[in-house]
Motif scaffolding. Sequence first.
Motif, PDB file in Angstrom:
ATOM      1  N   TRP A  40     -22.644 -47.770 -15.308  1.00 44.62           N
ATOM      2  CA  TRP A  40     -21.710 -48.773 -15.855  1.00 44.62           C
ATOM      3  C   TRP A  40     -20.278 -48.332 -15.557  1.00 44.62           C
ATOM      4  N   SER A  41     -19.973 -47.104 -15.922  1.00 45.87           N
ATOM      5  CA  SER A  41     -18.615 -46.587 -15.740  1.00 45.87           C
ATOM      6  C   SER A  41     -18.248 -46.505 -14.263  1.00 45.87           C
ATOM      7  N   GLU A  42     -19.191 -46.062 -13.461  1.00 50.34           N
ATOM      8  CA  GLU A  42     -18.957 -45.854 -12.028  1.00 50.34           C
ATOM      9  C   GLU A  42     -18.611 -47.171 -11.339  1.00 50.34           C
ATOM     10  N   ARG A  43     -19.288 -48.251 -11.754  1.00 50.16           N
ATOM     11  CA  ARG A  43     -19.167 -49.497 -10.993  1.00 50.16           C
ATOM     12  C   ARG A  43     -18.299 -50.556 -11.659  1.00 50.16           C
ATOM     13  N   ALA A  44     -18.126 -50.503 -12.992  1.00 43.03           N
ATOM     14  CA  ALA A  44     -17.444 -51.608 -13.679  1.00 43.03           C
ATOM     15  C   ALA A  44     -15.957 -51.617 -13.373  1.00 43.03           C
ATOM     16  N   GLY A  45     -15.382 -50.436 -13.210  1.00 43.68           N
ATOM     17  CA  GLY A  45     -13.933 -50.353 -13.015  1.00 43.68           C
ATOM     18  C   GLY A  45     -13.208 -50.666 -14.308  1.00 43.68           C
ATOM     19  N   GLY A  46     -11.894 -50.518 -14.286  1.00 42.53           N
ATOM     20  CA  GLY A  46     -11.089 -50.857 -15.458  1.00 42.53           C
ATOM     21  C   GLY A  46     -11.219 -49.842 -16.572  1.00 42.53           C
ATOM     22  N   THR A  47     -10.299 -49.967 -17.508  1.00 45.28           N
ATOM     23  CA  THR A  47     -10.307 -49.089 -18.659  1.00 45.28           C
ATOM     24  C   THR A  47     -11.603 -49.245 -19.445  1.00 45.28           C
ATOM     25  N   SER A  48     -11.991 -50.501 -19.643  1.00 50.37           N
ATOM     26  CA  SER A  48     -13.163 -50.727 -20.490  1.00 50.37           C
ATOM     27  C   SER A  48     -14.422 -50.179 -19.838  1.00 50.37           C
ATOM     28  N   GLY A  49     -14.480 -50.147 -18.504  1.00 43.90           N
ATOM     29  CA  GLY A  49     -15.650 -49.592 -17.826  1.00 43.90           C
ATOM     30  C   GLY A  49     -15.819 -48.124 -18.178  1.00 43.90           C
ATOM     31  N   ALA A  50     -14.720 -47.392 -18.115  1.00 45.18           N
ATOM     32  CA  ALA A  50     -14.781 -45.965 -18.445  1.00 45.18           C
ATOM     33  C   ALA A  50     -15.155 -45.778 -19.910  1.00 45.18           C
ATOM     34  N   LEU A  51     -14.596 -46.637 -20.783  1.00 43.75           N
ATOM     35  CA  LEU A  51     -14.864 -46.482 -22.215  1.00 43.75           C
ATOM     36  C   LEU A  51     -16.315 -46.810 -22.548  1.00 43.75           C
ATOM     37  N   TRP A  52     -16.843 -47.879 -21.967  1.00 43.97           N
ATOM     38  CA  TRP A  52     -18.249 -48.214 -22.238  1.00 43.97           C
ATOM     39  C   TRP A  52     -19.183 -47.151 -21.670  1.00 43.97           C
ATOM     40  N   GLY A  53     -18.816 -46.579 -20.542  1.00 47.52           N
ATOM     41  CA  GLY A  53     -19.603 -45.461 -20.014  1.00 47.52           C
ATOM     42  C   GLY A  53     -19.659 -44.326 -21.024  1.00 47.52           C
ATOM     43  N   GLY A  54     -18.506 -44.032 -21.627  1.00 49.50           N
ATOM     44  CA  GLY A  54     -18.428 -42.960 -22.619  1.00 49.50           C
ATOM     45  C   GLY A  54     -19.207 -43.294 -23.889  1.00 49.50           C
ATOM     46  N   ILE A  55     -19.136 -44.557 -24.311  1.00 51.34           N
ATOM     47  CA  ILE A  55     -19.864 -44.990 -25.512  1.00 51.34           C
ATOM     48  C   ILE A  55     -21.368 -44.794 -25.301  1.00 51.34           C
ATOM     49  N   LEU A  56     -21.861 -45.254 -24.170  1.00 53.22           N
ATOM     50  CA  LEU A  56     -23.305 -45.175 -23.922  1.00 53.22           C
ATOM     51  C   LEU A  56     -23.755 -43.718 -23.774  1.00 53.22           C
ATOM     52  N   ALA A  57     -22.919 -42.891 -23.118  1.00 53.63           N
ATOM     53  CA  ALA A  57     -23.294 -41.478 -22.946  1.00 53.63           C
ATOM     54  C   ALA A  57     -23.425 -40.788 -24.303  1.00 53.63           C
TER      55      ALA A  57
END
Length: 571
Positions: free
Chosen positions: A433-450
């Motif tokens: 998710w984080s790798e492909r979504a891009g944007g601030t929210s992509g990184a944040l959702w990647g962190g949430i799921l991890a």
Amino acid sequence: MTYLVNDPADFPAELADGFIAANRRYVRKVFGGAVRATKSRPGKVAMVVGGGTGHHPAFAGWVGQGMADGVVFGNIFSSPSAGQAASVARAANQGGGVIIAFGNYAGDVLHFGQAVETLKAEGINASIAVVTDDIASAPVDELNKRRGICGWVTVFKVTGAACEEGRSMDEVLEVFAKVNYRTRTLGVAFSGCTLPGADGPLFTVPDGKMGVGLGVHGEPGIYDADLGSANDVAQVLVDGLLKDKPDQAGDRVIVLLNGLGSTTYEELFVTYGAVARLLGEAGVTVVDCEVGELTTSMDMGGVSLSLTWADQEIERLWNAPCDTSAVRRGAVEGTEFIDAASLSQTAPALTVTTPGSPQSRTVAAALVLGLESVLEAMRANKDELGRLDAFAGDGDHGVGMVRGAENGLAAARDLAAQGGGAQTVLAGAGALWSERAGGTSGALWGGILAAAAQALGDNDPADVGAQVRAARAGLDAVLRIGGAHPGDKTMIDAFVPAVEALEAQLASGASAAEAWSTAADVAEAAALATAPMRPLVGRARPLAERSIGHPDAGAVSLGVIVRTISDRVGG
Ligand code: ADP
Ligand code: MG
């Protein structure tokens, strides 16, 4: 203008590969970047540097003995992904932990922050270290909001030498904090840079003017002033930096005079002569200096001056032996090359190393169904989320959330089919998710799921207590990684009350269905209640006024996701 281009889209990858090919003495390729070509002492703390490309010799030019252990390559002026950073960090790790050091930009902070979370979850001691030297980007009482622009040369050299000395992680971080605090930079721009394939420069400076307080990503300068002689420019830079002298700094400095890309070395030397004279007149002793291209901004015209106010330790570490393609000192010991055969040069495949327990595989299957529903909900809300993000942001929130959910789901399906448990499946979903979504929210959702994945584990059933703990872990991760506070007008404003509602429900003995249904009501209402707020962080901050009257896009998508979970748990 950039003349030597193949396909502009390939430019960042080709420049990275070309750098690696040209510097076999110093670096070996690994997925996401490069690591030292030579062996390091086992157990030393490793320092990985990085960020967007377009800044040579930042950052790859500083990999080698005595300085950085690895570099992460982003696209031109844009952050690498967390997955790339984690890959380089794993390869650079000598068993003593890894510091990922970079300049203060939202994308880098988020992606590198998430990489650190991933590494810690794998049992690797890791920390970020953020350079904040640009005095024009925030006032002195908000040092932590300042950007990094060129002072990282001294900061990384000194910190890298501390790593080499065998200092502990905490000691190295202390050295970093000290040298970063004592390093200040001010720059001026004469002309903007042009991205490969673009028709014109990112900005222009009017004839006879210079932009004071430039950035290195095509940010033009905080204000325009009259362009004078080399002496005048030196005066502006020295005066600005002396006014910003840190507390208890002494009177000895390490000086960097940096050309931004199309300023000639001859102009730099003329200007440096004036800088040295002015510093002398002010009673400041120059311990050492570097004059040249230290951090370019593609072909931008301009110079920046950095002063690091030295103490004995900083001077010693600055002078310590070092051998990188861009910074060299004295004689380094041991120049045996690593065996590069084990370095993976491609994106890691999604593989399950330890299968989940039967109970956890049931949870994993439910998570896959949940992600299917999340994707459906994001598709249904895509246009509305984009519309909300466009008032003061860049309008990509809907597209980003759909892309994140698509890739998260694909990873989760793959890992669940291989027998992964809840943690493996959800962590894999977060990574892609984080790798492909891009944007601030992509990184944040990647962190949430991890973080949520770690709370669930690969062995346990996910009763309501585990679900609430996973939601709390996700919230804590986004608070930690994103650094936003309630009231800043972000997803946090819906996330905090939703998790508090879940915890209250759990304490009162509610079922999972009751708990999530209440949380969904709370999250949706809280998202709508962000409408009158002013955004204080993120891309929407500079245009904050335009956001008033409209709910925050990220808070709304958070509400939609909590509702989706509630529908699945209840249905
Ligand atoms: P970008 O702003 O990079 O274009 P998106 O448009 O996908 O990313 O996401 C924007 C949303 O991200 C905002 O509406 C806000 O809810 C959320 N956001 C931005 N910065 C932060 C932060 N530091 N912490 C939490 N959420 C944030
Ligand atoms: Mg956006």
